[in-house]
Design a protein around this motif. Structure first.
Motif, mmCIF file in Angstrom:
data_model
loop_
_atom_site.group_PDB
_atom_site.id
_atom_site.type_symbol
_atom_site.label_atom_id
_atom_site.label_comp_id
_atom_site.label_asym_id
_atom_site.label_seq_id
_atom_site.Cartn_x
_atom_site.Cartn_y
_atom_site.Cartn_z
ATOM 1 N N UNK A 129 0.845 -1.194 0.000
ATOM 2 C CA UNK A 129 0.000 0.000 0.000
ATOM 3 C C UNK A 129 0.880 1.243 0.000
ATOM 4 N N UNK A 130 0.411 2.260 -0.713
ATOM 5 C CA UNK A 130 1.107 3.534 -0.822
ATOM 6 C C UNK A 130 0.086 4.657 -0.819
ATOM 7 N N UNK A 131 0.526 5.842 -0.401
ATOM 8 C CA UNK A 131 -0.303 7.014 -0.614
ATOM 9 C C UNK A 131 -0.411 7.243 -2.116
ATOM 10 N N UNK A 132 -1.546 7.726 -2.563
ATOM 11 C CA UNK A 132 -1.753 8.031 -3.981
ATOM 12 C C UNK A 132 -1.275 9.457 -4.234
ATOM 13 N N UNK A 133 0.052 9.627 -4.210
ATOM 14 C CA UNK A 133 0.663 10.933 -4.427
ATOM 15 C C UNK A 133 2.015 10.731 -5.104
ATOM 16 N N UNK A 172 -1.761 9.534 -8.734
ATOM 17 C CA UNK A 172 -1.265 8.682 -9.796
ATOM 18 C C UNK A 172 -2.390 8.021 -10.581
ATOM 19 N N UNK A 173 -3.555 7.910 -10.013
ATOM 20 C CA UNK A 173 -4.657 7.124 -10.560
ATOM 21 C C UNK A 173 -5.057 7.578 -11.961
ATOM 22 N N UNK A 174 -5.439 6.596 -12.771
ATOM 23 C CA UNK A 174 -5.955 6.894 -14.102
ATOM 24 C C UNK A 174 -7.329 7.531 -13.968
ATOM 25 N N UNK A 175 -7.633 8.458 -14.824
ATOM 26 C CA UNK A 175 -8.943 9.108 -14.826
ATOM 27 C C UNK A 175 -9.863 8.313 -15.748
ATOM 28 N N UNK A 176 -10.824 7.572 -15.183
ATOM 29 C CA UNK A 176 -11.681 6.741 -16.030
ATOM 30 C C UNK A 176 -12.508 7.551 -17.016
ATOM 31 N N UNK A 177 -12.724 8.821 -16.760
ATOM 32 C CA UNK A 177 -13.490 9.656 -17.693
ATOM 33 C C UNK A 177 -12.728 9.889 -18.993
ATOM 34 N N UNK A 178 -11.390 9.803 -18.929
ATOM 35 C CA UNK A 178 -10.573 10.036 -20.117
ATOM 36 C C UNK A 178 -10.068 8.754 -20.762
ATOM 37 N N UNK A 179 -10.331 7.627 -20.148
ATOM 38 C CA UNK A 179 -9.860 6.352 -20.699
ATOM 39 C C UNK A 179 -11.016 5.378 -20.694
ATOM 40 N N UNK A 180 -11.517 5.051 -21.858
ATOM 41 C CA UNK A 180 -12.707 4.208 -21.978
ATOM 42 C C UNK A 180 -12.379 2.718 -22.123
ATOM 43 N N UNK A 181 -11.069 2.347 -22.068
ATOM 44 C CA UNK A 181 -10.728 0.934 -22.178
ATOM 45 C C UNK A 181 -11.270 0.171 -20.984
ATOM 46 N N UNK A 191 -0.413 10.717 -14.910
ATOM 47 C CA UNK A 191 -0.269 12.130 -15.254
ATOM 48 C C UNK A 191 1.108 12.418 -15.864
ATOM 49 N N UNK A 192 2.164 11.869 -15.271
ATOM 50 C CA UNK A 192 3.532 12.186 -15.700
ATOM 51 C C UNK A 192 4.259 11.007 -16.329
ATOM 52 N N UNK A 193 3.617 9.830 -16.388
ATOM 53 C CA UNK A 193 4.198 8.618 -16.959
ATOM 54 C C UNK A 193 5.411 8.104 -16.195
ATOM 55 N N UNK A 194 5.556 8.492 -14.944
ATOM 56 C CA UNK A 194 6.612 7.927 -14.106
ATOM 57 C C UNK A 194 6.249 6.479 -13.793
ATOM 58 N N UNK A 195 7.251 5.609 -13.739
ATOM 59 C CA UNK A 195 7.037 4.190 -13.450
ATOM 60 C C UNK A 195 7.729 3.834 -12.136
ATOM 61 N N UNK A 196 6.998 3.141 -11.271
ATOM 62 C CA UNK A 196 7.491 2.754 -9.949
ATOM 63 C C UNK A 196 7.433 1.247 -9.806
ATOM 64 N N UNK A 197 8.457 0.665 -9.178
ATOM 65 C CA UNK A 197 8.384 -0.763 -8.922
ATOM 66 C C UNK A 197 7.465 -0.949 -7.720
ATOM 67 N N UNK A 198 6.578 -1.940 -7.777
ATOM 68 C CA UNK A 198 5.522 -2.036 -6.773
ATOM 69 C C UNK A 198 5.926 -2.602 -5.409
#
Length: 124
Positions: free
Chosen positions: A40-44, A52-61, A79-86
């Motif tokens: 678990x992580x803060x969503x920041x 970091x969350x995807x905006x479902x209003x802008x992505x209909x997949x 938003x920024x396309x940064x990639x983090x190891x989980x």
């Protein structure tokens, strides 16, 4: 000093999937289930503090995971396309390379034989 941030019934979450959650103090966070357990992580994003969350209003997949990339192997700042190891929240690429997401301690408790509860705590 750790403090409890959230207690809720253990959610059903498949391996390789994530789930947005809200902490008791109102901050958004994410829960990720991997083969080695729950993380678990803060969503920041450490880049600018945005979610970091995807905006479902802008992505209909359909069936798009809210935090993980298409491979399910990395957390993606949509938003920024940064990639983090989980496993550790370390940024591997993008504008905040080398920085980390704010991790939360995850425990599962079964008080008095009752159904499992997910408990998130701060790490300091």
């Amino acid at each position: 000093m750790t403090r409890r941030l959230l207690r809720l019934p253990l959610p059903e979450l498949r391996i390789g999937c994530s789930l947005p959650i809200r902490l008791e103090d109102g901050r958004p966070a994410m829960l990720i289930r991997l083969a080695d357990g729950l993380h678990a992580y803060l969503d920041a994003c450490p880049h600018r503090g945005s979610r970091l969350i995807a905006d479902p209003a802008h992505d209909k997949r359909e069936h798009r995971d809210p935090y993980l990339d298409a491979t399910g192997g990395l957390i993606l700042c949509h938003r920024h396309q940064a990639c983090f190891e989980p496993q550790q929240g370390l940024c591997l690429s993008g504008p905040c390379t080398g920085q980390r997401l704010t991790a939360l301690d995850v425990t599962i408790e079964r008080p008095d034989g009752s159904p499992a509860q997910l408990v998130l705590k701060s790490r300091h």
